[in-house]
Design an enzyme around this catalytic site. Structure first.
Site, PDB file in Angstrom:
ATOM      1  N   GLU A 116       0.840  -1.200   0.000  1.00  0.00           N
ATOM      2  CA  GLU A 116       0.000   0.000   0.000  1.00  0.00           C
ATOM      3  C   GLU A 116       0.872   1.245   0.000  1.00  0.00           C
ATOM      4  OE1 GLU A 116      -2.184  -0.914   3.529  1.00  0.00           O
ATOM      5  OE2 GLU A 116      -0.784   0.102   4.849  1.00  0.00           O
ATOM      6  N   ARG A 193      -2.271  -8.147  13.063  1.00  0.00           N
ATOM      7  CA  ARG A 193      -1.970  -7.223  14.164  1.00  0.00           C
ATOM      8  C   ARG A 193      -0.879  -7.798  15.060  1.00  0.00           C
ATOM      9  NH1 ARG A 193      -7.697  -7.237  15.310  1.00  0.00           N
ATOM     10  NH2 ARG A 193      -8.752  -5.596  14.127  1.00  0.00           N
TER      11      ARG A 193
END
Length: 334
Positions: A116, A193
């Site tokens: 990204e 995470r």
């Protein structure tokens, strides 16, 4: 049916760290005071954009991709390749990492990996984000995580509006409180995470962590690429190209007249209007875009023009041979 530019209705996603900044900046009618993500150009099943104009009004971008594949150019991908988001970090996001394509295909049911990039639109005074880590070996990384030594492990960088960061898969990262940004990414919803500040969700439960998978995919030592924007001056626009990889190319167009969007002769483009207004004009008609609008311009014979005065982010699909940034950063292709 002849291809035409699609004005898209975004989807909004509530997040524990979200807020209302997207309403303040773009005038959106938010469904909640905890909106963290606007999926602006999306053909992902978890939140596809809806077409607002023309014969395909009411169809999702996922529907258009399935029914009118030729509109998107000669892509080898079996799914729409990009996802464009706006993110409002009213609080710190979790510390996380994304897998590359090979790992995601093997472990996430065929979902692609996720590289990204971020264009910072707003940053509170002193705002910063996590971008990389200090560990030199995977054993050192695991030891810091096990002992909760986040201050020693995580690398923080200050940011301001206009900054651009490329975040390839394997990069430890976390968007910090007080930041609003536009994100262009692979069309994937896979996140691992590492740390979530011991927060709890609305039901009082800790949000799940994915430490084992994260340790599998983190790049060690950290390899944070340096972005060197390239500026070109065209009739009617100044264009800043931030990044061009095998996954996507991202540019910022300052339009001040009539500017040719020639790339859509061979590939689609995703447009996000940050400010101002402009027409997308092509042989078959024109589409007015205003601040906060998002559009998909398909492959058009003769290309298209942007006409007006506007600040526009333009994202294109990448090509397999365009791995220059990864190579410069010493990374093997995904």
């Amino acid at each position: 049916m002849n291809p035409y530019p699609l004005l898209l209705e975004p989807t909004f996603h509530e997040r524990i760290w979200g807020g209302t900044a997207l309403a303040d900046l773009f005038g959106y009618a938010l469904p909640s005071p905890l909106i963290g993500e606007c999926w602006a150009v999306s053909a992902h099943p978890n939140g596809p954009s809806v077409v607002k104009n023309g014969p395909l009004a009411g169809k999702t971008l996922l529907d258009v991709w399935a029914a009118y594949r030729s509109w998107f150019g000669p892509l080898a991908a079996d799914r729409f390749p990009l996802l464009v988001k706006l993110i409002d970090a009213n609080d710190d996001l979790s510390v996380q990492v994304h897998p590359d394509d090979a790992y995601a295909r093997a472990h996430e049911g065929g979902e692609p990996g996720k590289s990204e990039c971020w264009l910072i639109l707003k940053a509170a005074p002193g705002a910063s984000l996590v971008y990389g880590h200090t560990a030199t070996t995977r054993e050192e990384l695991a030891a810091h995580i096990q002992r909760g030594e986040w201050d020693r492990l995580l690398t923080r960088v200050p940011v301001k509006p206009g900054d651009f960061l490329y975040v390839p898969s394997g990069t430890v990262h976390a968007i910090g409180k007080g930041i609003v940004l536009l994100e262009v990414q692979q069309n994937s919803d896979v996140t691992y995470r590492l740390y979530d500040y011991d927060r709890r969700d609305a039901s009082g439960r800790p949000r799940p962590l994915h430490v084992d998978k994260a340790l599998d995919v983190v790049t060690v030592p950290a390899c944070v690429p340096v972005v060197a924007p390239a500026v070109r001056h065209c009739p009617g626009a100044t264009v800043t190209r931030y990044v061009r990889t095998r996954h996507f190319a991202v540019e910022r167009w300052t339009v001040h007249g009539t500017a040719a969007l020639d790339a859509v002769r061979t590939a689609f483009a995703a447009l996000s209007l940050l400010d101002g207004a402009c027409l997308v004009r092509w042989r078959g008609g024109e589409l007015l875009l205003r601040k906060g609008d998002h559009a998909l311009v398909p492959v058009l014979e003769g290309g298209a023009e942007l006409v007006g005065r506007a600040d526009v982010v333009v994202a294109y699909p990448g090509k397999a041979e365009e791995a220059a940034l990864e190579a410069a950063a010493g990374r093997a292709p995904d």
